[in-house]
Every structure is written in structure tokens, then in C-alpha cells.
Design a protein around this motif. Structure first.
Motif, PDB file in Angstrom:
ATOM      1  N   UNK A  76       0.851  -1.191   0.000  1.00  0.00           N
ATOM      2  CA  UNK A  76       0.000   0.000   0.000  1.00  0.00           C
ATOM      3  C   UNK A  76       0.882   1.234   0.000  1.00  0.00           C
ATOM      4  N   UNK A  77       0.530   2.188  -0.862  1.00  0.00           N
ATOM      5  CA  UNK A  77       1.295   3.426  -0.961  1.00  0.00           C
ATOM      6  C   UNK A  77       0.480   4.583  -0.408  1.00  0.00           C
ATOM      7  N   UNK A  78       1.196   5.557   0.112  1.00  0.00           N
ATOM      8  CA  UNK A  78       0.589   6.796   0.589  1.00  0.00           C
ATOM      9  C   UNK A  78       1.625   7.894   0.470  1.00  0.00           C
ATOM     10  N   UNK A 115       4.638   8.045  -9.506  1.00  0.00           N
ATOM     11  CA  UNK A 115       4.069   9.396  -9.443  1.00  0.00           C
ATOM     12  C   UNK A 115       4.183  10.172 -10.750  1.00  0.00           C
ATOM     13  N   UNK A 116       5.142   9.806 -11.594  1.00  0.00           N
ATOM     14  CA  UNK A 116       5.390  10.589 -12.804  1.00  0.00           C
ATOM     15  C   UNK A 116       6.061  11.915 -12.487  1.00  0.00           C
ATOM     16  N   UNK A 117       6.699  11.988 -11.321  1.00  0.00           N
ATOM     17  CA  UNK A 117       7.363  13.207 -10.870  1.00  0.00           C
ATOM     18  C   UNK A 117       8.835  12.926 -10.622  1.00  0.00           C
ATOM     19  N   UNK A 130      -5.771   6.812  -6.093  1.00  0.00           N
ATOM     20  CA  UNK A 130      -6.043   5.778  -5.090  1.00  0.00           C
ATOM     21  C   UNK A 130      -5.204   5.947  -3.813  1.00  0.00           C
ATOM     22  N   UNK A 131      -4.182   6.772  -3.874  1.00  0.00           N
ATOM     23  CA  UNK A 131      -3.306   6.942  -2.718  1.00  0.00           C
ATOM     24  C   UNK A 131      -3.914   7.901  -1.702  1.00  0.00           C
ATOM     25  N   UNK A 169      -6.866  14.303   0.854  1.00  0.00           N
ATOM     26  CA  UNK A 169      -6.058  14.651   2.022  1.00  0.00           C
ATOM     27  C   UNK A 169      -6.791  14.297   3.304  1.00  0.00           C
ATOM     28  N   UNK A 170      -6.048  13.692   4.207  1.00  0.00           N
ATOM     29  CA  UNK A 170      -6.531  13.452   5.567  1.00  0.00           C
ATOM     30  C   UNK A 170      -5.536  14.127   6.502  1.00  0.00           C
TER      31      UNK A 170
END
Length: 180
Positions: A76-78, A115-117, A130-131, A169-170
Motif C-alpha cells: 500500500x502506498x501513501x 508518481x510521474x514526478x 487511489x493513494x 487529504x486526511x
């Protein structure tokens, strides 16, 4: 000392990574109108170097850290956003948020690919939908936060409160702790 030529972010998409430009274009006007962009020397993209060179306070810098957590074969990514004057609590808070047994910074190559960054420019704007994006509550108090623009050659500037209002955002109390 180099100068920053800050302009509304949507008026200068050239120095921004493609996913960042696309995400900015989809934001509500009340948010995007409060985000500025500025080209910078890419050799000064790292937070401390940027702060020293451009005279920007370290406690206004917000670092976006890609984290990978594992539970069995599931990865899982975040993204976690913390002030540069703090350290991300990966081993306790992030593990709990992701509900994983092990969490760590994602490998650079993997973070860049997903991320493409560019590494050193990864930002919470334009990440995979989804992240989850966890933002330390201290970031909300920054009147003028600086974050990456997806490329090392630019930065974004926005109030911390705008960062907290972005999609996905959380806001998390205790996501980070003061740096020693």
C-alpha cells in the motif's frame, strides 16, 4: 540571493510536472487561486538548500514523502506531508494509518515511476488518485508553505490550510514529531 518570481500556478504550467498541471486544472477555483508557482534552480530543490538560497524559513517548507507499507504480499502506498522542521513517524503512525505490518520510505525509483514526478520534487498535488495523502496537522498553520511542483526546477506556494483542503487529504495529528 536568487529571487523567486511567484505567479498564479495555472498561468505557468511549463515548469510543473504533467500530473501536477492536470491536477491543478481540476481543483476548485477557491483552492487553485491561492496556489502560486515559481521556477527555481534545480540544484537547490532540496528543502535545506532551497531555504538557505532563497531565504525561505525551514518551518514553511513541507516535505512530501512517499511511503510503502506491506501486509503479506499486499503493498500500500501513501504520501505523507510534514513540515521540514519535523520528522515523519513512519514506524508508529504511518503503519497504523495504512494498517500494515511494515512501512518505510518507498524506493526512489519506484516513487518516481509511480508518481510521474522527479525525485526531490514529488508533491501531494497530482498523485495517483487511489493513494491517501496524510498531512501533519502542523502544516495547516503554515501561512505560506512551499512544496514541490513535480519537478526539481519549480516550487509551489500555498497556505497550509489550502493543502489540508486538497482532494484525498486526511489531516493527521501526530503524523510527525519535532526533529531533534
Amino acid at each position: 540571493m536568487p529571487t523567486l518570481e511567484r505567479v498564479p500556478a495555472l498561468t505557468t504550467p511549463e515548469p510543473l510536472a504533467a500530473p501536477v498541471s492536470s491536477a491543478l486544472a481540476e481543483l476548485p477555483a477557491e483552492l487553485v487561486d491561492r496556489i502560486e508557482a515559481a521556477p527555481i534552480d534545480p540544484d537547490l530543490a532540496d528543502t535545506a538548500a532551497f531555504s538557505d538560497a532563497y531565504g525561505f524559513p525551514l518551518d514553511g517548507g513541507a516535505n512530501c514523502i512517499v511511503v510503502a507499507g506491506k501486509r503479506g504480499e499486499d503493498v500500500r502506498f501513501a504520501a505523507c506531508v510534514v513540515l521540514a522542521s519535523t520528522k515523519l513517524d513512519v514506524n508508529r503512525t504511518v503503519k497504523k494509518l495504512l494498517d500494515v505490518r511494515k512501512a518505510s520510505f518507498a524506493p526512489m525509483d519506484q516513487a518516481v515511476e509511480l508518481t510521474g514526478m522527479e525525485y526531490g520534487g514529488i508533491t501531494p498535488i497530482g498523485l495517483p488518485a487511489a493513494w491517501p495523502v496524510y498531512v501533519d496537522s502542523r502544516v495547516l498553520g503554515a501561512p505560506d508553505a512551499v512544496i514541490g511542483a513535480g519537478r526539481r526546477a519549480a516550487k509551489l506556494f500555498l497556505p497550509g490550510s489550502v493543502l489540508g483542503a486538497l482532494p484525498h487529504v486526511q489531516v493527521v495529528e501526530g503524523l510527525a514529531f519535532p526533529a531533534a
